[in-house]
Design an enzyme around this catalytic site. Structure first.
Site, PDB file in Angstrom:
ATOM      1  N   LYS A  56      12.950  26.250 -22.305  1.00 11.79           N
ATOM      2  CA  LYS A  56      11.478  26.259 -22.390  1.00 11.79           C
ATOM      3  C   LYS A  56      10.909  27.669 -22.237  1.00 11.79           C
ATOM      4  O   LYS A  56      10.059  28.075 -23.010  1.00 11.79           O
ATOM      5  CB  LYS A  56      10.866  25.390 -21.275  1.00 11.79           C
ATOM      6  CG  LYS A  56      11.110  23.913 -21.416  1.00 11.79           C
ATOM      7  CD  LYS A  56      10.284  23.121 -20.396  1.00 11.79           C
ATOM      8  CE  LYS A  56      10.632  23.412 -18.947  1.00 11.79           C
ATOM      9  NZ  LYS A  56      11.954  22.919 -18.527  1.00 11.79           N
ATOM     10  N   ARG A  71       4.201  18.276 -14.587  1.00 17.19           N
ATOM     11  CA  ARG A  71       5.497  17.647 -14.366  1.00 17.19           C
ATOM     12  C   ARG A  71       5.380  16.304 -13.665  1.00 17.19           C
ATOM     13  O   ARG A  71       6.387  15.623 -13.489  1.00 17.19           O
ATOM     14  CB  ARG A  71       6.353  18.549 -13.487  1.00 17.19           C
ATOM     15  CG  ARG A  71       7.232  19.543 -14.259  1.00 17.19           C
ATOM     16  CD  ARG A  71       7.771  20.559 -13.264  1.00 17.19           C
ATOM     17  NE  ARG A  71       9.079  21.047 -13.561  1.00 17.19           N
ATOM     18  CZ  ARG A  71       9.341  22.348 -13.764  1.00 17.19           C
ATOM     19  NH1 ARG A  71       8.384  23.245 -13.742  1.00 17.19           N
ATOM     20  NH2 ARG A  71      10.572  22.734 -13.972  1.00 17.19           N
ATOM     21  N   ARG A 130      17.572  18.939  -9.656  1.00 15.33           N
ATOM     22  CA  ARG A 130      16.460  19.244 -10.565  1.00 15.33           C
ATOM     23  C   ARG A 130      16.465  18.307 -11.773  1.00 15.33           C
ATOM     24  O   ARG A 130      15.416  17.859 -12.229  1.00 15.33           O
ATOM     25  CB  ARG A 130      16.521  20.707 -11.012  1.00 15.33           C
ATOM     26  CG  ARG A 130      16.145  21.662  -9.893  1.00 15.33           C
ATOM     27  CD  ARG A 130      16.460  23.084 -10.243  1.00 15.33           C
ATOM     28  NE  ARG A 130      15.600  23.585 -11.288  1.00 15.33           N
ATOM     29  CZ  ARG A 130      15.944  24.544 -12.140  1.00 15.33           C
ATOM     30  NH1 ARG A 130      17.134  25.090 -12.074  1.00 15.33           N
ATOM     31  NH2 ARG A 130      15.093  24.949 -13.036  1.00 15.33           N
ATOM     32  N   ARG A 175      19.867  33.113  -9.559  1.00 15.59           N
ATOM     33  CA  ARG A 175      18.738  32.320  -9.077  1.00 15.59           C
ATOM     34  C   ARG A 175      19.184  31.393  -7.957  1.00 15.59           C
ATOM     35  O   ARG A 175      20.162  30.660  -8.096  1.00 15.59           O
ATOM     36  CB  ARG A 175      18.172  31.464 -10.229  1.00 15.59           C
ATOM     37  CG  ARG A 175      17.049  32.156 -10.953  1.00 15.59           C
ATOM     38  CD  ARG A 175      16.579  31.339 -12.139  1.00 15.59           C
ATOM     39  NE  ARG A 175      15.977  30.055 -11.772  1.00 15.59           N
ATOM     40  CZ  ARG A 175      15.132  29.411 -12.567  1.00 15.59           C
ATOM     41  NH1 ARG A 175      14.764  29.927 -13.712  1.00 15.59           N
ATOM     42  NH2 ARG A 175      14.658  28.241 -12.204  1.00 15.59           N
ATOM     43  N   ARG A 230      23.494  30.480 -16.421  1.00 17.74           N
ATOM     44  CA  ARG A 230      22.288  31.250 -16.106  1.00 17.74           C
ATOM     45  C   ARG A 230      22.277  31.633 -14.620  1.00 17.74           C
ATOM     46  O   ARG A 230      21.836  32.717 -14.251  1.00 17.74           O
ATOM     47  CB  ARG A 230      21.033  30.423 -16.442  1.00 17.74           C
ATOM     48  CG  ARG A 230      19.748  31.195 -16.239  1.00 17.74           C
ATOM     49  CD  ARG A 230      18.536  30.461 -16.753  1.00 17.74           C
ATOM     50  NE  ARG A 230      18.084  29.437 -15.848  1.00 17.74           N
ATOM     51  CZ  ARG A 230      17.059  28.614 -16.084  1.00 17.74           C
ATOM     52  NH1 ARG A 230      16.414  28.684 -17.234  1.00 17.74           N
ATOM     53  NH2 ARG A 230      16.691  27.712 -15.215  1.00 17.74           N
TER      54      ARG A 230
HETATM   55  P1  AMP Z   1      10.945  26.314 -13.565  1.00 18.70           P
HETATM   56  O1  AMP Z   1      11.218  27.762 -13.667  1.00 18.70           O
HETATM   57  O2  AMP Z   1       9.829  25.844 -14.451  1.00 18.70           O
HETATM   58  O3  AMP Z   1      12.178  25.466 -13.728  1.00 18.70           O
HETATM   59  O4  AMP Z   1      10.422  26.043 -12.074  1.00 18.70           O
HETATM   60  C1  AMP Z   1      11.205  26.374 -10.958  1.00 18.70           C
HETATM   61  C2  AMP Z   1      10.799  25.531  -9.756  1.00 18.70           C
HETATM   62  O5  AMP Z   1       9.423  25.761  -9.440  1.00 18.70           O
HETATM   63  C3  AMP Z   1      10.900  24.018  -9.946  1.00 18.70           C
HETATM   64  O6  AMP Z   1      12.211  23.529  -9.735  1.00 18.70           O
HETATM   65  C4  AMP Z   1       9.911  23.527  -8.898  1.00 18.70           C
HETATM   66  O7  AMP Z   1      10.448  23.621  -7.585  1.00 18.70           O
HETATM   67  C5  AMP Z   1       8.805  24.556  -9.008  1.00 18.70           C
HETATM   68  N1  AMP Z   1       7.811  24.152 -10.037  1.00 18.70           N
HETATM   69  C6  AMP Z   1       7.547  24.773 -11.213  1.00 18.70           C
HETATM   70  N2  AMP Z   1       6.596  24.125 -11.902  1.00 18.70           N
HETATM   71  C7  AMP Z   1       6.252  23.048 -11.139  1.00 18.70           C
HETATM   72  C8  AMP Z   1       5.336  21.975 -11.308  1.00 18.70           C
HETATM   73  N3  AMP Z   1       4.579  21.842 -12.410  1.00 18.70           N
HETATM   74  N4  AMP Z   1       5.244  21.053 -10.307  1.00 18.70           N
HETATM   75  C9  AMP Z   1       5.974  21.178  -9.187  1.00 18.70           C
HETATM   76  N5  AMP Z   1       6.885  22.128  -8.978  1.00 18.70           N
HETATM   77  C10 AMP Z   1       7.019  23.077  -9.932  1.00 18.70           C
END
Ligand code: AMP
Length: 188
Positions: free
Chosen positions: A13, A88, A144, A133, A127
């Protein structure tokens, strides 16, 4: 152009969002990036988010909705945006809809990146090695994906019912996938 990009963790994404945002000259708004920036600066939001991110869980809706509502007030988002990793949860879907309708706005398209789960696990593990990370250990990756399947996959239905979703195969070369997405957006 007001767009969302959705799909499981590891589907690409973030990478695709950068291309699409550039193509349509709109800001790329990633809640994950915003949380990571806050964490780097050790802000209160960053520190609160960390405990959830480290476990592969979602940051509470109230916190997430607040940062998105704030970001959408910036001038660069007035005419369009690409939201990546938000909404989400159903609460976030409803919050976004309300925030947009208050400004007489609506979403134009929802891009769903589709990919096989086993391929995604392998991608996320590689990754993790490259980017170091903290939320990319095998245990956190599995969590996740579970949270995604339980909470986020079902809300794509809401957008399908509104005929907003464009499904795109997320596997393949980066340029190939970008091309598929852009063509799909332009032809819908
Ligand atoms: P991402 O890089 O989009 O995978 O986001 C990394 C982490 O940030 C996720 O695993 C969540 O812990 C948190 N996070 C990001 N976006 C959201 C969201 N819309 N709602 C809740 N937690 C989020």
């Amino acid at each position: 152009m007001k767009l969302l990009i959705m799909g499981p963790p590891g589907a690409g994404k973030g990478t695709q969002a950068k291309f699409i945002a550039e193509k349509f000259a709109i800001p790329h708004i990633s809640t994950g990036d915003i949380f990571r920036e806050n964490l780097k600066k050790e802000t209160a939001i960053g520190l609160e988010a960390k405990s959830y991110m480290d476990k592969g869980e979602y940051v509470p809706d109230e916190v997430t909705n607040r940062i998105v509502a704030d970001r959408l007030t910036w001038d660069d988002a007035a005419k369009g945006f690409l939201l990546d990793g938000y909404p989400r949860t159903l609460d976030q879907v409803n919050f976004l809809e309300q925030a947009l309708s208050q400004k007489n706005q609506h979403l134009d398209r929802v891009i769903e990146l589709v990919a096989d789960i086993n391929t995604l696990i392998a991608r996320l593990l590689s990754r993790a090695k490259e980017q170091n990370r903290a939320d990319d250990t095998e245990e956190v990756i599995t969590k996740r994906l579970e949270v995604y399947l339980a909470e986020t996959a079902p809300i794509i239905e809401t957008y399908k019912n509104k005929n907003l979703v464009i499904q795109v195969d997320g596997l393949g070369e980066i340029e190939e996938v970008s091309h598929r997405i852009i063509t799909a957006i332009e032809n819908k």
